[in-house]
Design an enzyme around this catalytic site. Sequence first.
Site, PDB file in Angstrom:
ATOM      1  N   GLY A  67      -5.803  12.816   7.865  1.00  0.00           N
ATOM      2  CA  GLY A  67      -4.391  12.804   7.498  1.00  0.00           C
ATOM      3  C   GLY A  67      -3.539  12.205   8.594  1.00  0.00           C
ATOM      4  O   GLY A  67      -2.317  12.284   8.553  1.00  0.00           O
ATOM      5  N   GLU A 106     -12.327  13.747  10.337  1.00  0.00           N
ATOM      6  CA  GLU A 106     -12.806  12.717   9.389  1.00  0.00           C
ATOM      7  C   GLU A 106     -11.761  11.639   9.165  1.00  0.00           C
ATOM      8  O   GLU A 106     -11.273  11.459   8.047  1.00  0.00           O
ATOM      9  CB  GLU A 106     -13.079  13.361   8.031  1.00  0.00           C
ATOM     10  CG  GLU A 106     -14.059  14.480   8.028  1.00  0.00           C
ATOM     11  CD  GLU A 106     -13.998  15.261   6.708  1.00  0.00           C
ATOM     12  OE1 GLU A 106     -13.009  15.124   5.957  1.00  0.00           O
ATOM     13  OE2 GLU A 106     -14.934  15.997   6.448  1.00  0.00           O
ATOM     14  N   PRO A 107     -11.381  10.913  10.181  1.00  0.00           N
ATOM     15  CA  PRO A 107     -10.356   9.891   9.989  1.00  0.00           C
ATOM     16  C   PRO A 107     -10.901   8.658   9.281  1.00  0.00           C
ATOM     17  O   PRO A 107     -12.033   8.242   9.522  1.00  0.00           O
ATOM     18  CB  PRO A 107      -9.949   9.544  11.420  1.00  0.00           C
ATOM     19  CG  PRO A 107     -11.189   9.798  12.214  1.00  0.00           C
ATOM     20  CD  PRO A 107     -11.890  10.952  11.559  1.00  0.00           C
ATOM     21  N   GLY A 108     -10.106   8.100   8.389  1.00  0.00           N
ATOM     22  CA  GLY A 108     -10.441   6.816   7.778  1.00  0.00           C
ATOM     23  C   GLY A 108      -9.415   5.791   8.234  1.00  0.00           C
ATOM     24  O   GLY A 108      -9.671   4.933   9.076  1.00  0.00           O
ATOM     25  N   ARG A 138      -2.645  -0.887  -2.912  1.00  0.00           N
ATOM     26  CA  ARG A 138      -1.834   0.181  -2.302  1.00  0.00           C
ATOM     27  C   ARG A 138      -0.330   0.034  -2.552  1.00  0.00           C
ATOM     28  O   ARG A 138       0.337   1.025  -2.843  1.00  0.00           O
ATOM     29  CB  ARG A 138      -2.110   0.297  -0.798  1.00  0.00           C
ATOM     30  CG  ARG A 138      -3.564   0.665  -0.481  1.00  0.00           C
ATOM     31  CD  ARG A 138      -3.772   0.962   0.986  1.00  0.00           C
ATOM     32  NE  ARG A 138      -3.240   2.250   1.352  1.00  0.00           N
ATOM     33  CZ  ARG A 138      -2.119   2.452   1.999  1.00  0.00           C
ATOM     34  NH1 ARG A 138      -1.407   1.449   2.439  1.00  0.00           N
ATOM     35  NH2 ARG A 138      -1.712   3.670   2.264  1.00  0.00           N
ATOM     36  N   TYR A 191       0.674   3.319  -4.488  1.00  0.00           N
ATOM     37  CA  TYR A 191       1.297   4.341  -3.623  1.00  0.00           C
ATOM     38  C   TYR A 191       2.687   3.948  -3.139  1.00  0.00           C
ATOM     39  O   TYR A 191       3.243   4.649  -2.290  1.00  0.00           O
ATOM     40  CB  TYR A 191       0.450   4.564  -2.360  1.00  0.00           C
ATOM     41  CG  TYR A 191      -0.992   4.935  -2.588  1.00  0.00           C
ATOM     42  CD1 TYR A 191      -1.345   6.014  -3.388  1.00  0.00           C
ATOM     43  CD2 TYR A 191      -2.004   4.224  -1.950  1.00  0.00           C
ATOM     44  CE1 TYR A 191      -2.675   6.354  -3.557  1.00  0.00           C
ATOM     45  CE2 TYR A 191      -3.335   4.562  -2.114  1.00  0.00           C
ATOM     46  CZ  TYR A 191      -3.661   5.625  -2.919  1.00  0.00           C
ATOM     47  OH  TYR A 191      -4.978   5.959  -3.070  1.00  0.00           O
ATOM     48  N   CYS A 247      -1.895 -10.564 -14.385  1.00  0.00           N
ATOM     49  CA  CYS A 247      -1.009 -10.357 -15.522  1.00  0.00           C
ATOM     50  C   CYS A 247      -0.638  -8.884 -15.647  1.00  0.00           C
ATOM     51  O   CYS A 247      -1.063  -8.177 -16.561  1.00  0.00           O
ATOM     52  CB  CYS A 247      -1.642 -10.923 -16.784  1.00  0.00           C
ATOM     53  SG  CYS A 247      -1.725 -12.712 -16.651  1.00  0.00           S
ATOM     54  N   GLU A 248       0.090  -8.456 -14.673  1.00  0.00           N
ATOM     55  CA  GLU A 248       0.659  -7.117 -14.532  1.00  0.00           C
ATOM     56  C   GLU A 248       1.801  -7.339 -13.562  1.00  0.00           C
ATOM     57  O   GLU A 248       1.822  -8.344 -12.855  1.00  0.00           O
ATOM     58  CB  GLU A 248      -0.306  -6.158 -13.819  1.00  0.00           C
ATOM     59  CG  GLU A 248      -1.525  -5.750 -14.581  1.00  0.00           C
ATOM     60  CD  GLU A 248      -1.284  -4.636 -15.552  1.00  0.00           C
ATOM     61  OE1 GLU A 248      -0.286  -3.913 -15.397  1.00  0.00           O
ATOM     62  OE2 GLU A 248      -2.091  -4.510 -16.490  1.00  0.00           O
ATOM     63  N   TYR A 287      -8.570   1.082   2.703  1.00  0.00           N
ATOM     64  CA  TYR A 287      -8.277   1.153   1.270  1.00  0.00           C
ATOM     65  C   TYR A 287      -7.818  -0.195   0.719  1.00  0.00           C
ATOM     66  O   TYR A 287      -6.982  -0.259  -0.171  1.00  0.00           O
ATOM     67  CB  TYR A 287      -7.256   2.270   0.974  1.00  0.00           C
ATOM     68  CG  TYR A 287      -7.691   3.587   1.566  1.00  0.00           C
ATOM     69  CD1 TYR A 287      -8.740   4.295   1.007  1.00  0.00           C
ATOM     70  CD2 TYR A 287      -7.105   4.095   2.731  1.00  0.00           C
ATOM     71  CE1 TYR A 287      -9.182   5.479   1.566  1.00  0.00           C
ATOM     72  CE2 TYR A 287      -7.536   5.275   3.300  1.00  0.00           C
ATOM     73  CZ  TYR A 287      -8.581   5.961   2.719  1.00  0.00           C
ATOM     74  OH  TYR A 287      -9.018   7.121   3.285  1.00  0.00           O
TER      75      TYR A 287
HETATM   76  C1  PLP Z   1     -10.063  10.345   2.246  1.00  0.00           C
HETATM   77  C2  PLP Z   1     -10.615  11.422   3.058  1.00  0.00           C
HETATM   78  C3  PLP Z   1     -10.511  11.362   4.452  1.00  0.00           C
HETATM   79  C4  PLP Z   1      -9.830  10.235   5.197  1.00  0.00           C
HETATM   80  O1  PLP Z   1      -8.438  10.218   5.029  1.00  0.00           O
HETATM   81  P1  PLP Z   1      -7.555   9.151   5.842  1.00  0.00           P
HETATM   82  O2  PLP Z   1      -6.166   9.411   5.398  1.00  0.00           O
HETATM   83  O3  PLP Z   1      -8.020   7.777   5.467  1.00  0.00           O
HETATM   84  O4  PLP Z   1      -7.761   9.380   7.284  1.00  0.00           O
HETATM   85  C5  PLP Z   1     -11.106  12.391   5.168  1.00  0.00           C
HETATM   86  N1  PLP Z   1     -11.735  13.424   4.557  1.00  0.00           N
HETATM   87  C6  PLP Z   1     -11.841  13.506   3.207  1.00  0.00           C
HETATM   88  C7  PLP Z   1     -12.557  14.641   2.601  1.00  0.00           C
HETATM   89  C8  PLP Z   1     -11.282  12.509   2.423  1.00  0.00           C
HETATM   90  O5  PLP Z   1     -11.372  12.608   1.094  1.00  0.00           O
END
Ligand code: PLP
Length: 411
Positions: free
Chosen positions: A227, A268-270, A307, A311, A337-338, A365
């Site tokens: 998050g 768990e950062p993405g 995105r 969002y 075509c949207e 993403y």
């Molecule tokens: C999507 C997700 C993340 C990563 O979230 P980010 O906002 O990209 O950092 C981590 N843990 C879980 C379980 C997720 O579904």
Amino acid sequence: MELINDVYTAGGVSLTEVANNFGTPVYVYHADKIIAQYKRLKNAFKPLDIQIKYACKALNNSAILSLLQREGSGLDTVSINEALLGIKAGFKPDDIIFTPNCVGIDEIKQAVELGLHINIDNISILEQFGAIYGNSVPCCIRLNPHIMAGGNTKISTGHIDSKFGISIYQLRHVLRVVKSHNMRINGLHMHTGSDILDPGVFLQGAEILFDAAKDFPDLTFIDFGSGFKVAYKEGDVTTDIEELGQLLGNRFKEFCNEYGRELELWFEPGKFIVSEAGYFLVKANVIKQTTATVFVGVDSGLNHLIRPMLYDSYHEIINISNPNGKQRIYTVVGNICETDTFGWDRKLSEVHEGDVLCFKNAGAYGITMASNYNARTRPAEVLIYQQQAHLIRKRETLNDLIQNEVPITFS
Ligand SMILES: *Cc1c(COP(=O)(O)O)cnc(C)c1O
């Protein structure tokens, strides 16, 4: 991305050259930036040695997975295929956590067979898991502390109506299930959703997990999900990782003392790891003036970067073909075509047809949410590593669109 002698570059490579050599649309990632973000998060918690499980749904190209594996990262996966991609890229099953949502017990069983860490997010599956494995296979429990993170319910997963996690208010029942099956709970997890602005929010959630932890004597880790908010435009408020690291790191040490044992702290950062390392390069196909607006129509659309439409997220756009042109106002749209508007009323350096535009924050993403809508192929991906641009995924072709179709003969 830097402007050096009127050339936009990333990691010493000209982005217009990448567009010329590999064509557009193309996703470009900067390896050094990914590694820097990984290290920044690790360092923020020192002397605590946190474990980072990179959430690969953000960007799952095998080259990116290998890059992070070599740095010592683990992996957060939400489907069995993500886990299999991770294993192919060199992750050990023990480095991977499986955090799916609403999957059946069969997929969980596959994950157990692979040897992944299992994270369970509903009581039905918890009961089934307990009935099958008892105390022979440990699992983690995903709790929902109902912390409201950020303002956007589309990307907020902690609220009362969220489908994610087991409500903290159901803890008594969870404990009954765990006890009756003699289950071994080795982790507690929360992921409150994207875009948390305030380290205080993390700490509130943390306290709820620390409190719940007292009822689980077999824990080896606590996983705080992600998050972390990154900047999408100048002046954006971002998560203060260093402040969070100090506050939560200290509190975690205290908690371990209370718990009586050292536990591991996982994240768990993405987005935090890959968002800013990514650039999406597109070509301006047409400039179209209507009575009210000047549109730039580009050779991409919501099929490649959804995105902004899904969002309302803001991606900065730069005309990298004309670094010093006159600033003019444009609305940048796709060719699907949207209604696929990337950005309204953007100030861009004067755009000519054929110019290359660059979307920033395109690492997370982007490609993983791309589709083949309008029978358009998905873009190529390029990794800038050691001052060189490497193709890491070919552009799709027509054959990719039809290869799984099964022909039928009509009489
Ligand atoms: C999507 C997700 C993340 C990563 O979230 P980010 O906002 O990209 O950092 C981590 N843990 C879980 C379980 C997720 O579904």
